[in-house]
Each structure stands twice: as structure tokens, then as C-alpha cells.
Design a protein around this motif. Structure first.
Motif, short mmCIF file in Angstrom:
data_model
loop_
_atom_site.label_atom_id
_atom_site.label_comp_id
_atom_site.label_asym_id
_atom_site.label_seq_id
_atom_site.Cartn_x
_atom_site.Cartn_y
_atom_site.Cartn_z
N ARG A 12 5.64 0.17 -7.97
CA ARG A 12 4.46 -0.70 -7.67
C ARG A 12 3.88 0.10 -6.60
NH1 ARG A 12 5.75 -7.18 -7.62
NH2 ARG A 12 7.12 -7.21 -9.53
N MET A 13 2.63 0.78 -6.92
CA MET A 13 2.09 1.90 -6.09
C MET A 13 0.94 1.46 -5.16
SD MET A 13 4.35 4.23 -7.42
CE MET A 13 3.61 5.64 -7.02
N GLY A 14 0.95 1.48 -3.97
CA GLY A 14 0.11 1.30 -3.28
C GLY A 14 -0.29 -0.10 -2.68
N VAL A 15 -0.92 -0.38 -1.88
CA VAL A 15 -1.37 -1.94 -1.17
C VAL A 15 -2.70 -2.01 -1.21
CG1 VAL A 15 -1.14 -3.11 1.05
CG2 VAL A 15 0.64 -1.62 0.43
N PRO A 16 -3.28 -3.03 -1.54
CA PRO A 16 -4.61 -3.51 -1.70
C PRO A 16 -5.25 -3.91 -0.41
CG PRO A 16 -3.71 -5.46 -2.49
CD PRO A 16 -2.44 -4.11 -2.21
N MET A 17 -6.56 -3.67 -0.28
CA MET A 17 -7.24 -3.52 1.12
C MET A 17 -7.51 -4.91 1.25
SD MET A 17 -10.84 -1.67 2.41
CE MET A 17 -11.67 -2.09 3.80
N ALA A 18 -7.29 -5.61 2.38
CA ALA A 18 -7.81 -6.80 2.69
C ALA A 18 -9.17 -6.70 2.90
CB ALA A 18 -6.95 -7.17 3.95
N ASN A 19 -9.98 -7.76 2.39
CA ASN A 19 -11.33 -7.84 2.47
C ASN A 19 -12.02 -6.66 1.91
OD1 ASN A 19 -13.97 -8.73 2.85
ND2 ASN A 19 -13.92 -8.21 5.03
N PRO A 20 -11.66 -6.05 0.74
CA PRO A 20 -12.20 -4.85 0.33
C PRO A 20 -13.73 -4.67 0.31
CG PRO A 20 -11.61 -6.21 -1.48
CD PRO A 20 -11.18 -6.76 -0.51
N ASP A 21 -13.85 -3.38 0.55
CA ASP A 21 -15.49 -2.81 0.54
C ASP A 21 -15.68 -2.17 -0.73
OD1 ASP A 21 -14.23 -0.46 0.94
OD2 ASP A 21 -14.90 -0.05 2.71
N SER A 22 -14.95 -2.04 -1.44
CA SER A 22 -15.11 -1.76 -3.03
C SER A 22 -13.94 -2.04 -3.96
CB SER A 22 -15.34 -0.13 -3.03
OG SER A 22 -14.08 0.60 -2.93
N GLN A 23 -14.25 -2.05 -5.47
CA GLN A 23 -13.33 -2.31 -6.25
C GLN A 23 -12.03 -1.31 -5.91
OE1 GLN A 23 -14.12 -3.49 -10.25
NE2 GLN A 23 -12.10 -3.27 -10.91
N LEU A 24 -12.26 -0.25 -5.95
CA LEU A 24 -11.28 0.79 -5.84
C LEU A 24 -10.43 0.65 -4.78
CD1 LEU A 24 -13.05 4.28 -6.84
CD2 LEU A 24 -11.37 2.92 -7.92
N ALA A 25 -10.92 0.27 -3.40
CA ALA A 25 -10.18 -0.31 -2.15
C ALA A 25 -9.20 -1.40 -2.61
CB ALA A 25 -11.07 -0.48 -1.13
N SER A 26 -9.46 -2.28 -3.39
CA SER A 26 -8.66 -3.41 -3.71
C SER A 26 -7.62 -3.19 -4.99
CB SER A 26 -9.34 -4.54 -4.13
OG SER A 26 -9.77 -4.42 -5.35
N THR A 27 -7.61 -1.91 -5.48
CA THR A 27 -6.96 -1.53 -6.70
C THR A 27 -5.76 -0.71 -6.57
OG1 THR A 27 -8.92 -1.46 -7.88
CG2 THR A 27 -6.98 -0.21 -8.83
N THR A 28 -4.43 -1.32 -6.98
CA THR A 28 -3.27 -0.68 -7.13
C THR A 28 -2.87 -0.58 -8.33
OG1 THR A 28 -1.98 -2.68 -6.86
CG2 THR A 28 -2.61 -1.69 -4.60
N TYR A 29 -1.65 0.35 -8.49
CA TYR A 29 -1.31 0.56 -10.14
C TYR A 29 0.24 0.54 -10.26
CZ TYR A 29 -0.13 5.34 -9.45
OH TYR A 29 0.45 6.66 -9.08
N MET A 30 0.79 0.06 -11.26
CA MET A 30 2.14 0.02 -11.72
C MET A 30 2.45 1.18 -12.31
SD MET A 30 4.56 -2.80 -13.43
CE MET A 30 4.74 -3.82 -11.79
N ARG A 31 3.65 2.20 -12.31
CA ARG A 31 4.09 2.98 -13.08
C ARG A 31 5.25 2.65 -13.65
NH1 ARG A 31 7.63 7.65 -11.66
NH2 ARG A 31 7.09 9.40 -12.93
N ILE A 32 5.03 2.58 -15.05
CA ILE A 32 6.34 2.03 -15.96
C ILE A 32 7.11 3.27 -16.50
CG2 ILE A 32 7.10 0.64 -17.78
CD1 ILE A 32 4.60 -1.28 -17.46
#
Length: 616
Positions: free
Chosen positions: A380-400
Motif C-alpha cells: 500500500r503506497m502513500g497516504v491520501p490527503m485529508a480534505n483533498p484539494d484535487s483528486q490526485l491529492a486524495s489518490t494512493t495506489y497498491m503495488r501487487i
């Protein structure tokens, strides 16, 4: 040999990896006086990758950017009488040397070209294997990854593709003594060209261990391209972005006594400071004894002093006879792997990842594939921004990450993921370019110790179709390796009772990390004596374990030493890269990000301790 032996020899580096373009060699020759240009193009995995590609006729056995640099620079090299020593020959130094010789003759340039051989032990690797210990085997506390020795039991399905020993300086120096202008090497140790250039210039003998050890460290300081002129520098945040737009490569001035000054051409970009030098000194170390096949460097008392703008002196290095062994990098076909990257945005992300992983594992169990896989990790990569100011700021990813010895097992695992695609969590998305899903072969790595007497190291001068070869033999004197040092600090100060503020370790310390086979090294340093007393007392082995958090595994082992004259603590974390860079499941496969992760961890910093002073 030059008549003036008192002047330091100016050795300029032109490459730290195959990605460095040829223009660096030309710039190092053009923009100021240098006596020798060296280039390091080989990471550990290059030998295996290039051997596989060359066997399939996909590309030559040498490094393209090394040839590019020589093509651009032959005229100015001849004009300024600069010697060149590079390891860009990779698995075919003879082929590259003959090509460069032809290029010089086509230009009517009277340049003498030579090549070094002896590192390729593939012709005898099967007879050597039964007596090759793993590089880390002398330490009984270290556990190897469970898959490390599997290739020894499966020679047909996991065949060896390359086996190259790390050579020293002796054949290179012999070539320079014989008048060679350009020397093409294969797998010599990264610093060996610098040791050879300094030994040739100053006329050092094989038993001048203090001098050779100093050149070993000098070579280590400039071997990694811009890593000592601003690249990969943990203090970068104190400099404007513009300072990193055109970094020049470094120069080391080697004195007759083995001391050195690290510098650069004034007209090229970048900067050389005590901090950039300390960071590079601490990169990919082996503890407090730095090894080469020609000398052991005792680096416990290293000193680093800023003498002037872009001029840093390094001293305090002592030498001992080399070990009877040298490192042997063995690469073999390890199997197949695949990576699947999945994105999640916004609300309740952790539940989304729980669903993704549970669905995949259930699908693999239903199809019977799970037991066929050697590795399955859902990272699990990254932590989403609380109260994000863009979709990218709220996006994290999983590397399988999937690995198996058999191609079919990886293919079935990918299809199991694919077959439950439409049962996904809310908002799942990924790139429509699904090429990372396609299984691809990977190479396993066995770093071993080989007796130097098994190596026929030689230098060959090339003149058209004529070649003249000389063997140099193993070192005349060797000394067995002693136990590696590992200890906590003496007379620690109390770090428990004073008022403190929780801060990132990076508020007070700089650091550098990198890969050492299956391991990651980490060097951390500070600026002042009060900071040092706190750091050496606070940064224990147990503390590092705690700071690693969920990344720690109980079978890892930590080594710790100190460099008191540069206020540095150094660690090696054994086992964290599995079998090594070429097959590790870690996204930070080279360990370069580990130091920055540790610097971001919050620790209790005493309120009366001065924070990092300005470094500009």
C-alpha cells in the motif's frame, strides 16, 4: 611516468551509471585541466542484464554511453594528452577496445588503446561453485533470504548467466606504465581506476597501503557521478531548485601521500561542500573497513574539511594488505515476475485496500495458484490527503508484486486478478496501459567470495589486429579478513529526561543510504559536538529497529559503527533487499530512499539542542 611527481594528479569522473550521457566525458576534458578521466558505468545488475541481452544479440556486450563519450572526446583527449580509464567494457572489454582503436586510427590519432580482462569467471564457475561462500556468510548472526541458495539446487531451470569478479588496480596501472592512453575495463571495482591513476602518477608500489587506501576512498567519493556535487543530497532543501538544473561531475586531486581534495570545474554546475562529501563517503559503505582487492582501507578516523568554495579535503585514511578473496557477482535466471498497479481515491481508502487484497487472495486460493508463487505482496503506497484539494491529492495506489520460478504460475496469478476485475471496490482505477501485468523474466543474484589466486588478471595493448597481453597475477601479500565491527557508543549521554519536542530526525541530521547486495547501508551525521553526543547516544541498533516500524522483520540483523571525526553513525541492515537489487520485492530496490524515510520519522529532540545550522 610524469616527471613532476609532487603535483597532485587531477582525476575527473565522467559517469556513475550507464544512464550518464557521453557529454560528461567531453565536458570533463574541455572545461579545465585534468590528467585522467575515469568512468563507472556498471551497477551490479548490469553484468547479468548485458550478458542476457548479448547472448540474444539484442545489443553489444559493452555500455553504449561509454562508447558515446569516447566518440565525442577522442580529439580533445589526444589534444590535451588526457588518460582515460572506464569500466564501460562490461562483458566485452576487448570488443569495445578494438572499436575505439579503430575509431582512433580512422581519425589518424596516435592513441594507444588497451583492455583489462580476468573478471569473467564463467568458464570455470561450475568448478568454483562448491567452494564459493556467500559474501555475508562470515557473519553467523546474518540470515539469508530463504530463496538465496535455490539456484544451486536447480542448475537446469535457474542457470547462471554471468559470473564476474571485482578486479583491482594492478592491470590498469600496468597498462598506464606501458603507455596506454585509453584503457577499457570490465568488472573492476568502482574505485579501481582512480587507485590505478594515482598509483601510476605517483609511482606507488603495491605495499604502499596508506596511499592506496586514500586513493580507494578518493575513488569512492567521485565514482557516483553527481552524488558529490549535489545529486542525491539530503541537504538539498537548503538550496534553490535552480542549483540542481545542470550539475557538473566531480574531480579528485590525489596527493602523493594518499590525501585528496574533492572539487569540480568552476564553469560547470553543482557544488562541493563538506556535507555533500560526507553524504557520498557514507554511501554504500561496508562498515568501518572499506575493501578492495588491492587494499583494505581503515576509515574509522576519516576527516572532512572545507578548504575553500568547492574544495573539500579528505584525510585520516589508513591502509592494510588486501584480503585473499574478492567479490564475485553471480547472476542467474531466477524466474518470472509481474507488477499490478491499482489506484484508490478519496473516502475509506484502507477498507478499499482490504477488499482488494482479500479478493485477490481468495481468487488465487480458488484456482490453486497461491501455493505455486514464491512471492505475493500487496504493498500500500502513500497516504491520501485529508480534505483533498484535487483528486490526485486524495489518490494512493497498491503495488501487487508476484514472483514464481515458472512462467505459467505468474500468468495464472495475473489472470486470477484479471478475472475478478469488475468486483472492485468503489472508484478503483488504473492505467489502461497494462504492460506491467505481463510476466517478465528476472535475474537472481549470488554475491560470493572468490580466492584471488583463481583470477588471471591481465592487460592487453591493441594495435589494429595485433594484441600484446601481460598477466599481473594476484596481490603479492594478503591478510585475512577479520570480524566486522559492530558496537554501541561508549559513555552515552542520557536522552530520556530533558524537555523535548517530537521532530523529524531530518531537522537535525543529514543521511545517505544505498544497496550492498541483499542489504541496505545507512549513514547519519550531524554538524556540532552537542548534536553528535545526542546522535551517538540516541541512534542505537534498537532505535533504528523501532524507527523502521512495520518494515522491520525479526530475521534482519543490524550492524552499527561510528565515525567520530565527521559526527556520523553508520548502520547496515542485513537481509532487507532479499536476494538483492535484481529480484527484490521492495519498490526502493536500490535502498536510496531508506535514509530519507528514516529522516522523516519523528523522534524526541531535546529542546536545548541546536537544530541543523545553515549549510549554504
Amino acid at each position: 611516468m610524469p616527471a613532476n611527481l609532487k603535483r597532485p594528479v587531477r582525476i575527473a569522473n565522467c559517469s556513475g551509471a550507464l544512464t550518464d550521457p557521453g557529454i560528461h566525458m567531453y565536458n570533463q576534458a574541455k572545461y579545465g585541466p585534468v590528467d585522467v578521466i575515469t568512468g563507472d558505468y556498471l551497477a551490479e545488475a548490469n553484468m547479468g542484464d548485458t550478458a542476457v541481452a548479448a547472448a540474444s544479440n539484442d545489443r553489444p556486450g559493452w555500455i553504449a554511453t561509454a562508447l558515446e563519450g569516447l566518440e565525442m572526446s577522442l580529439d580533445i583527449i589526444h589534444e590535451k594528452k588526457i588518460k582515460v580509464v572506464v569500466n564501460g567494457g562490461c562483458i566485452d572489454p576487448r570488443g569495445l577496445a578494438r572499436k575505439v582503436d579503430q575509431m582512433a586510427r580512422d581519425k589518424n590519432l596516435p592513441l594507444k588503446v588497451a583492455y583489462v580482462e580476468g573478471d569473467d569467471l564463467m568458464p570455470k564457475i561450475q568448478s568454483l561453485l562448491p567452494k564459493l561462500p556467500h559474501l555475508d556468510s562470515p557473519n553467523a548472526d546474518i540470515q539469508l533470504d530463504k530463496a538465496t541458495r535455490e539456484f544451486l539446487d536447480h542448475p537446469d531451470t535457474m542457470p547462471i548467466v554471468s559470473a564476474n569478479a571485482y578486479l583491482g588496480y594492478r592491470a590498469i596501472k600496468r597498462g598506464l606504465d606501458l603507455g596506454a592512453d585509453i584503457i577499457i575495463c570490465g568488472r573492476v571495482a568502482d574505485a579501481s581506476p582512480v587507485i590505478a591513476a594515482a598509483a601510476w602518477w605517483h609511482g606507488w608500489q603495491e605495499d604502499q597501503y596508506d596511499e592506496l587506501a586514500g586513493a580507494l576512498v578518493g575513488g569512492h567519493l567521485i565514482e557516483c557521478s553527481t552524488y558529490v556535487t549535489g545529486g542525491n543530497f539530503s541537504g538539498a532543501h537548503d538550496y534553490p531548485v535552480e542549483a540542481f538544473l545542470s550539475l557538473g561531475l566531480p574531480i579528485v586531486e590525489m596527493d602523493a601521500d594518499g590525501g585528496c581534495v574533492v572539487t569540480k570545474h568552476e564553469t560547470l554546475g553543482g557544488f562541493v561542500t563538506a556535507d555533500t562529501v560526507k553524504c557520498q563517503f557514507l554511501y554504500e559503505l561496508q562498515g568501518d573497513v572499506y575493501l578492495n582487492s588491492d587494499v583494505k582501507a581503515d576509515i574509522k578516523q576519516v576527516r572532512v574539511t572545507q578548504e575553500a568554495k568547492d574544495r573539500v579535503r579528505v584525510s585520516g585514511i589508513r591502509g592494510r594488505p588486501p584480503p585473499p578473496t574478492t567479490k564475485l557477482a553471480v547472476f542467474y535466471r531466477g524466474g518470472f515476475q509481474s507488477e499490478i498497479l491499482v489506484n484508490a481515491s478519496g473516502y475509506a481508502t484502507q477498507h478499499k485496500w482490504d477488499v482488494e487484497e482479500a479478493q485477490l487472495r481468495a481468487a488465487l486460493e480458488r484456482t490453486g495458484v497461491l501455493g505455486e508463487l514464491d512471492v505475493l505482496e500487496c504493498q500500500r503506497m502513500g497516504v491520501p490527503m485529508a480534505n483533498p484539494d484535487s483528486q490526485l491529492a486524495s489518490t494512493t495506489y497498491m503495488r501487487i508484486f508476484i514472483q514464481a520460478k515458472e512462467l505459467l504460475a505468474v500468468q495464472k496469478a495475473v489472470m486470477a486478478w484479471y478475472g475478478r476485475f469488475m468486483t472492485h471496490f468503489p472508484g478503483m482505477h488504473c492505467s489502461l496501459d497494462m504492460r506491467t501485468l505481463q510476466p517478465k523474466p528476472f535475474l537472481g543474484y549470488w554475491p560470493a567470495l572468490v580466492e584471488q589466486k583463481e583470477i588471471d588478471e591481465s592487460i592487453t595493448l591493441v594495435t589494429g589486429n595485433e594484441e600484446s597481453r601481460q598477466s599481473v597475477g594476484p596481490p603479492k601479500k594478503t591478510e585475512p579478513l577479520g570480524p566486522r565491527s559492530s558496537y554501541e557508543t561508549t559513555s552515552p549521554i542520557s536522552t530520556e529526561n530533558a524537555p523535548f519536542t517530537m521532530r523529524p530526525l531530518g531537522d537535525i541530521a543529514l543521511a545517505r543510504s544505498g544497496d550492498k547486495g541483499a542489504n541496505i547501508n545507512l549513514g547519519i551525521f550531524v554538524q556540532t559536538r552537542p548534536q553528535w553526543d545526542w546522535l551517538r547516544s540516541f541512534m542505537t541498533r534498537d532505535r533504528l529497529r523501532t524507527m523502521m516500524g512495520k518494515d522491520w522483520r525479526d530475521w534482519y540483523w543490524i550492524e552499527r559503527v561510528e565515525f567520530p571525526d565527521i559526527f556520523a553513525v553508520h548502520f547496515v541492515v542485513y537481509g532487507i533487499l532479499g536476494r538483492g537489487v535484481s529480484s527484490t520485492s521492495r519498490v526502493d530496490c536500490l535502498g536510496k530512499g531508506f535514509a530519507e524515510f528514516i529522516r522523516a520519522v519523528h523522534v524526541p529532540v531535546p529542546d536545548d539542542l541546536p537544530l541543523a545550522s545553515a549549510r549554504l
